[in-house]
Structures are given as C-alpha cells and as structure tokens.
Design a protein around this motif. Structure first.
Motif, PDB file in Angstrom:
ATOM      1  N   PRO A 118       0.847  -1.210   0.000  1.00  0.00           N
ATOM      2  CA  PRO A 118       0.000   0.000   0.000  1.00  0.00           C
ATOM      3  C   PRO A 118       0.876   1.251   0.000  1.00  0.00           C
ATOM      4  CG  PRO A 118      -0.051  -1.060   2.138  1.00  0.00           C
ATOM      5  CD  PRO A 118       0.740  -1.956   1.250  1.00  0.00           C
ATOM      6  N   GLU A 119       0.851   1.965  -1.111  1.00  0.00           N
ATOM      7  CA  GLU A 119       1.854   3.011  -1.304  1.00  0.00           C
ATOM      8  C   GLU A 119       1.579   4.298  -0.538  1.00  0.00           C
ATOM      9  OE1 GLU A 119       1.497   2.280  -5.497  1.00  0.00           O
ATOM     10  OE2 GLU A 119       3.652   1.995  -5.588  1.00  0.00           O
ATOM     11  N   PHE A 120       0.416   4.377   0.080  1.00  0.00           N
ATOM     12  CA  PHE A 120       0.135   5.609   0.836  1.00  0.00           C
ATOM     13  C   PHE A 120       0.700   5.535   2.253  1.00  0.00           C
ATOM     14  CE2 PHE A 120      -3.228   4.217   3.706  1.00  0.00           C
ATOM     15  CZ  PHE A 120      -3.649   3.046   3.113  1.00  0.00           C
ATOM     16  N   GLU A 141       4.844   2.596   9.025  1.00  0.00           N
ATOM     17  CA  GLU A 141       3.392   2.489   9.274  1.00  0.00           C
ATOM     18  C   GLU A 141       2.849   1.135   8.822  1.00  0.00           C
ATOM     19  OE1 GLU A 141       2.451   7.266   8.731  1.00  0.00           O
ATOM     20  OE2 GLU A 141       2.257   5.889   7.057  1.00  0.00           O
ATOM     21  N   PHE A 142       3.365   0.660   7.704  1.00  0.00           N
ATOM     22  CA  PHE A 142       2.905  -0.639   7.194  1.00  0.00           C
ATOM     23  C   PHE A 142       3.255  -1.741   8.202  1.00  0.00           C
ATOM     24  CE2 PHE A 142       3.337  -3.983   3.613  1.00  0.00           C
ATOM     25  CZ  PHE A 142       2.004  -4.319   3.720  1.00  0.00           C
ATOM     26  N   LYS A 190       3.798  -1.349  11.425  1.00  0.00           N
ATOM     27  CA  LYS A 190       3.005  -1.163  12.652  1.00  0.00           C
ATOM     28  C   LYS A 190       1.617  -1.774  12.472  1.00  0.00           C
ATOM     29  CE  LYS A 190       0.616   2.454  15.293  1.00  0.00           C
ATOM     30  NZ  LYS A 190      -0.225   1.486  15.894  1.00  0.00           N
ATOM     31  N   PHE A 191       0.998  -1.468  11.331  1.00  0.00           N
ATOM     32  CA  PHE A 191      -0.330  -2.005  11.025  1.00  0.00           C
ATOM     33  C   PHE A 191      -0.293  -3.531  11.008  1.00  0.00           C
ATOM     34  CE2 PHE A 191      -2.907  -3.458   7.252  1.00  0.00           C
ATOM     35  CZ  PHE A 191      -4.125  -3.443   7.894  1.00  0.00           C
ATOM     36  N   PHE A 192       0.714  -4.060  10.360  1.00  0.00           N
ATOM     37  CA  PHE A 192       0.823  -5.512  10.232  1.00  0.00           C
ATOM     38  C   PHE A 192       1.011  -6.174  11.596  1.00  0.00           C
ATOM     39  CE2 PHE A 192       1.589  -9.245   7.812  1.00  0.00           C
ATOM     40  CZ  PHE A 192       1.016  -8.946   6.601  1.00  0.00           C
ATOM     41  N   ASP A 249       0.105  -4.911  14.484  1.00  0.00           N
ATOM     42  CA  ASP A 249      -1.163  -4.737  15.224  1.00  0.00           C
ATOM     43  C   ASP A 249      -2.131  -5.879  14.951  1.00  0.00           C
ATOM     44  OD1 ASP A 249      -0.466  -2.430  16.421  1.00  0.00           O
ATOM     45  OD2 ASP A 249      -1.616  -1.086  15.120  1.00  0.00           O
ATOM     46  N   LEU A 288       7.295   7.383   2.330  1.00  0.00           N
ATOM     47  CA  LEU A 288       6.125   6.708   1.742  1.00  0.00           C
ATOM     48  C   LEU A 288       6.609   5.588   0.818  1.00  0.00           C
ATOM     49  CD1 LEU A 288       3.625   9.522   0.657  1.00  0.00           C
ATOM     50  CD2 LEU A 288       3.445   7.983   2.594  1.00  0.00           C
TER      51      LEU A 288
END
Lengths: 234, 524
Positions: free
Chosen positions: A85-87, A92-93, A95-97, A99, A128
């Motif tokens: 996801p390029e945004f 952040e990617f 961290k999301f993963f 989580d 980004l």
C-alpha cells in the motif's frame, strides 16, 4: 505438519494448466518449484493461496490434530511483483501488520529490529512506500510475510530483484526460517534452486513431480532436471 | 528512398491488419469467432489491404475537406463584404498555426517507432520518405477543396492554384527551422506537446486569423500573392536543408520513447489512471495516527488522500457557499429575479440530482481506494477475511458519507433559504423536502458508489477493468442523472419520491453489501 495436494486441476477456457497435481510438502524443508515459462507455477501458488478457485481435487493441512482446511493465518505469499500500500510509510505498514497479527506472532520485536533484519536503511523507514524501489518493496513484502509467521510460505521468484549481497542475506534468512515452516520457492534460476532448496519439484505439463537428488553430483542433477523439464523419459 | 517508403508502407499495412483482427477479438460475444489463425490468412490480408487503402484515401481528403470547409470557408462567409480576402487571410494564418500542430516530422507516431526503433530502418531515408509522402498528400488533398471553396468565395484562380504549394512551403520552412534548432541547441520539438510559448503563438495566430479580416485591407490579393510566392520560393530553397540534414537518427532516438509514443491506448489509459491515483497521495506533512490496526490503516488512508477527499469537499463547500451568497445578493438587488428563482426551487429539483451526482466524490474515491490500497492489500489473505472486509466497509461508508455531507449540507440549507428569499411558498413542507432530498441524494450517491465497488470489485491485479456490469451501472447512473435534468416536476413530488427511493436503496444495498461483499470483494 504437512501440506497435502490431491489431484488439483485448474483450467483457463480450453487450456488445462494443472492436470493432476498431487504432492505432500513437509515442514522443515525448502522446496524449489521449477517449471518452464507458462508451466503454471504462479497458477499453482494462486490456487493454494485461494486467489483462484480450483476446478478439481483438494488440498489441506495435516498436523497433530488431523486434517484441516488452510486458514489465512497458515499461509503467506510473496508475489514476484511486490505490491504494497503506497500511501503508507514502511514503518506504518509494519506497525499495522504487527497490530493485526500480534496474536499469532511467536516473539514480537520492535519495528526497527524488523527493519534491521531486512537491512532497510534508517533514512528509508519513514518514507512513503510509493517512493520505494522495486527491491525495497520486495523486502517489505517478504518482511511482512515473515512477521505474520505463517506455517506455509509461498515465494514466487522472490530474490530476482535483489542485488547479490541482499540475495545472499535473504537466502540465509530463508534457511533460518525453514525449521518450523514449509517454504515453497518458485524460480527459473536452477543454480538458486540447487543452492537453497532441499527438494526440487518440477511442474511440467500440468503435473508435479519430485526430482530424486539422492547420490547425484551437481551436474548429474542439473542434467536430470533439464531432461525432466524437456519432458524426456529417463 | 522509394524502397524505404514501400517497406515502411507494407509494415504499416501489416500492423493495421493485425490491429483490426485484434480489435474484433476483443468484442464481448463475437470475439471468440476470430481465431489467431486469421493473422496469417491471405484472404483477410487482401481484405484489410482494401480497408487500409480506403482509410489512406480518407486521410488524404477528409481532413482537408473539414479544414477548408469548416474552419476557412464557413467563417469567411460571415465577413459578407469581403469573403475572398477573409478566405485568404484565414487560410494564411491557420496555415501558420498548422506548422506547429501538424508537422508530421516531429509527431512521434507508432509508424515511426516500429520502422526506426524496432525494425531499425534507416532513420534519414524513413524520415524523408514519410515526410515527402505527407507533403504530396497535402498537395493532392488540398487542391480540390481549395479550388472549390476558393471559387465559391471568389478568390482569384491563381491564388487557388498556389495555395496548396504555399501550405507545403510553410511546412518545409518550419520543419527546416526545427531541424536547425536541434542542430544549434539540441532542442527537439514534439508535435503533441507544444511548449507554453508555442501554445501562446497558436492562440495568437488563430485569433489573428479571424480578426484581421474585419479590417478592409486594400490590395490584399496582391499582398497575398507576394506572401505566397515568397513562402514557396523559401520552401523550395529550404527543402535542400531537410534532405541534407544528417541527425534524424539522434532526433528520433530521443523522440520515439515510450513516454511520447502511444503504443497501446489501453495501457496508456491505465498508466494515466495509476499516475493520477499515485498523485492523489499527499506526501507533504505526513500526519500520522494514534489509532491501532484497521482504524489506524483507514485513518491514514483518509489523511493521505485529503487532496481528493476532505480538501476537495471543503473547496466544493466554499464554492457552494459563494454561489449561494451571490444568488442571495442578486435576489436582494434585482427583485425581478425572484420569480424565476422561485420557479427553479419549486420545479427543478431533478436538476440538482445531476449536480449532486457531479459533486459526489464517490467514484474518484473508490478508484483511489482500489489503485492505492485494495489493489495491494487484496493480495494478502488476511485482508480478504469477511470480518476485515466488513469492518473496513463500515469505516469507509461512514467517512465517505461524512465527507459528502459537508457540501451537501450547505446546498441543502441554501435551497430552502433561496426559496424563502425569492418569495417563499405557501406550503411550508417544501422547505423540509428540499433540505432532506438534497441530503438523501448525497447519502445515496456515497452509498451507491461504495456498494457497487464492493459488490462488483471490477479490477484485476493488473488494474484492468474486468466487469462490464460495473461499467454499465456507472454509465447508467450518469445517463439517468443527466436525463433527469429534462424533468420538470414539483419539488414536493420529486423530493418525496427521491427521499423514499434513497432510503430504500440505501437499506437494500447495505444489506446486500453485508451479505455478499465478503464473497465478491476480491481481485478479478
């Protein structure tokens, strides 16, 4: 744990790509999946990952509790063309993963430790991902699949976009991972398959067969693989 | 040179034939009857050659007919006093404009790409042969129409006879100047991408073409004759420069790149969509989020896409507010406007359906959702879990409705306000119907776009649109809203129908999305 494929069939219109694929993949091994262009390696991966519906046969996991269907936690798939996801920034990617996968992670490291594992520079971590190079995206995709700690890891030509140094590091990483995982690694590069993989499996004319490398010299093994890929009888 | 010309012409015929067969193969129902063996079929080749010859013939005459009749002759007829001089002046100035817009030599076409880059044909021979053919077509194609329309405009016969040569003369002059420009400064002109200065000149000369005929210029025919002769003589002299020029290969090496040549319209369109979607990501002031998991993920999507989401909605809101203020001011200053405005508010609510359709961010947002987010995330199995799909769907629908409600609220308040200001209505329920129906339109379009996207997720991993149903529904929505503009119906009736329809549609579509999206929301 085993991944068992029984008589898998897949066709696109009139073309039968997978005719009768049966095989048992076992934990603790890296399998090198070889096949000529258009043999159906990616199709096989897409079927196992349930991106494509199979037309016949079945596949399942067999472990201590018996046979069961594959769930999303069981499987990780690293595509040949990495898509992220390029945004989001790399951090952040991750961290999301982390989580959303925290429950089935073996041991959680800090985000920076994960970056270190993949040798991703500090200056790139908060950029980004739309500005990442192909190789960097590939690293991120491999990394999130490792973090999620799935039992089965499908890797479709994953090392081709890495430079030689990174490719060597990744090979080491995959070897470390294999102990409690099933790694299936598709590639066109025979040398890579011979170096990295414990077992060589060939997909030819829609059928999967294992190459018995027992007691064979490297060159003999190569000849055997080429003959098998050409579809010649022994 | 002749051999080169025929070689490149045969090459053109071959790929034209292949493109025609390929186009037929892409048709939804009949496509399967066009097998690949047709590419090698002699009969088809002959048939397509005939079609190609017809296309070639039309390319010689059709463009020139349209140019001379619509852009020169018809406008010249408006200058009733001096049609002939208007004809001459317009043709002269538009020819100058044509030297920028239709150079041939500096147009990075597929023909040149295949011949020079792929087939490695001699660039100089190919360039000159192709250019010579272009000029020849120009002369042959122009003669009948310049003579016909020139005669109808009472242009002297000798000027009619010289006009095509003047056009060619200008082309040669500008081409040799552009080649000289490359030799001196290594500047390469691209016909399809004029610089801002060239755009300025194009506009200036187009304006001059239609303004100068307003002034009566004595002896215009003689002036034109001198100009024509001068351009023709200079053109003949400079032709040598074009023939002797040696750097065609380097020019074409730089001009014929994938950035300039449109090789595949479909992939170019996809690249443009992809580029637009990537540009929609805000990479300045990277605001982050304190949330976790999917809330974190979703919030960052909204924040990073504020250009097309919140900022765009704010701008629309401001414009709507400004328009309302201006309308209110007009109603106060000019009481005559009250009656028509009142009638609009009471009878033209269907018109606002189209406006609300245009203002809704739904289709842009779902496209960005796919290109920048779901395209990659749907390749991860966890993201395709029913729970995950529905959780994100819920967050998205709430935010899209919120974003679209901002301008909708201003418009929904503005309409009853303007109705009141323009004299009001005896039926006070109209005020409420106006307000609620605008809000219901905003909610309807927001839900509609997202639900259709979730139920028919139309793209595959290569970002190709694979669902005809999705396109049909989108076009259908557009046409229905568009044709609603013709509908005049009392606000009370249309508004009530709209509200009931929107509420029913939203309930049913949410039910369908919750029921089926977990199965349908995947890469095609």
């Amino acid at each position: 744990m085993k991944l068992e494929l029984h008589h898998i069939e897949k066709r696109f219109d009139d073309k039968e790509v997978l005719k009768d694929v049966s095989f048992t993949f076992e934990e603790g091994h890296i399998y090198g999946l070889l096949g000529r262009n258009g043999a159906g390696k990616t199709t096989l991966f897409n079927c196992i990952n349930e991106d494509l519906k199979i037309d016949g046969g079945e596949f399942f996991i067999e472990d201590d509790k018996g046979k069961r269907k594959i769930t999303s936690e069981d499987i990780g798939y690293v595509l040949s063309t990495p898509i992220v996801p390029e945004f989001l920034t790399g951090r952040e990617f991750l961290k999301f993963f982390i989580d959303i996968n925290r429950n089935h992670m073996k041991e959680e490291k800090t985000i920076d430790e994960y970056f270190e594992l993949m040798k991703i520079e500090e200056s790139d971590r908060d950029k980004l991902m739309k500005d990442y190079s192909h190789g960097m995206k590939n690293k991120m995709q491999l990394l999130v699949n490792i973090i999620a700690n799935p039992k089965i890891l499908l890797l479709d030509e994953p090392l081709t976009s890495f430079d030689v140094v990174v490719a060597e590091e990744m090979k080491g990483l995959l070897k470390q991972l294999k102990h409690d995982h099933i790694l299936i690694f598709s590639t066109h590069i025979m040398e890579l398959a011979l170096d990295l993989c414990d077992e060589i499996v060939i997909l030819n004319h829609g059928i999967l067969e294992e190459i018995d490398r027992h007691n064979l010299e490297r060159n003999e093994l190569k000849d055997k693989i080429i003959s098998a890929l050409k579809g010649e009888e022994e | 040179m002749i051999t080169t010309f025929f070689l490149s012409f045969r090459l053109k015929l071959t790929y034209r034939k292949n493109s025609i067969i390929y186009a037929f193969q892409q048709f939804p129902l009949i496509g399967k009857y066009f097998s690949n063996s047709l590419y090698g079929n002699r009969g088809i080749e002959a048939l397509v050659n005939v079609i190609s010859a017809l296309i070639e013939l039309s390319s010689i005459f059709l463009g020139k007919l349209l140019f001379i009749s619509l852009m020169v002759f018809l406008p010249a007829c408006l200058y009733k006093e001096n049609v002939a001089s208007a004809f001459l002046i317009i043709l002269f100035f538009l020819t100058i404009v044509g030297t920028w817009l239709n150079t041939n030599m500096f147009n990075p076409t597929k023909d040149k790409y295949y011949a020079i880059v792929l087939m490695r044909m001699d660039a100089k021979k190919e360039a000159i042969a192709e250019y010579g053919y272009f000029l020849l077509k120009m002369i042959i194609g122009m003669y009948p129409f310049v003579c016909l329309f020139g005669f109808l405009s009472h242009v002297p016969w000798y000027l009619c006879m010289l006009a095509p040569w003047m056009v060619v003369g200008f082309k040669v002059l500008s081409t040799s100047y552009n080649l000289y420009l490359y030799k001196r400064k290594e500047l390469i002109v691209n016909e399809n991408k004029p610089t801002p200065i060239v755009w300025g000149l194009i506009i200036l000369f187009t304006v001059l073409a239609y303004i100068i005929p307003l002034c009566a210029i004595p002896g215009i025919e003689w002036i034109m004759l001198c100009c024509y002769l001068l351009v023709i003589i200079l053109g003949i002299t400079m032709w040598k420069y074009i023939v002797n020029f040696d750097n065609y290969f380097t020019i074409y090496k730089k001009l014929l790149t994938p950035n300039h040549v449109i090789l595949n319209a479909k992939s170019t369109q996809q690249d443009t969509l992809r580029k637009n979607a990537l540009n929609a990501i805000d990479n300045k002031n990277l605001e982050t989020s304190n949330k976790k998991g999917y809330s974190f993920f979703h919030e960052l999507f909204i924040k990073r896409h504020r250009k097309i989401l919140t900022t765009s909605a704010h701008n629309i809101t401001l414009v709507a507010f400004a328009v309302t203020c201006i309308a209110a001011l007009v109603l106060v200053i000019a009481p005559d406007a009250k009656k028509p405005v009142n009638s609009v508010m009471m009878n033209f609510l269907p018109y606002f359906l189209f406006i609300m359709y245009l203002l809704n961010r739904g289709s842009t947002v779902t496209q960005a959702m796919f290109m920048n987010c779901d395209h990659s995330m749907l390749t991860y199995r966890f993201y395709r879990q029913p729970k995950t799909i529905l959780e994100l769907f819920r967050r998205r629908i709430v935010d899209i409705v919120k974003i679209n409600l901002e301008p909708a609220l201003v418009i929904a308040l503005a309409l009853p306000f303007l109705l009141w200001l323009s004299g009001g209505t005896s039926e006070s329920l109209n005020y409420i119907v106006l307000f609620v129906s605008i809000i219901s339109m905003a909610v309807f379009f927001s839900v509609h776009h997202l639900v259709i996207y979730y139920l028919l997720q139309p793209y595959n991993i290569n970002m190709e649109m694979k669902s005809p149903a999705y396109q049909v529904i989108n076009w259908g929505t557009y046409f229905i809203c568009y044709y609603m503009m013709d509908l005049k119906m009392p606000t009370m009736i249309f508004g009530s129908v709209m509200i009931v329809f929107a509420v029913t549609y939203v309930l049913i579509s949410l039910f369908l999305a919750y029921r089926y999206a977990p199965k349908t929301f995947h890469l095609k």
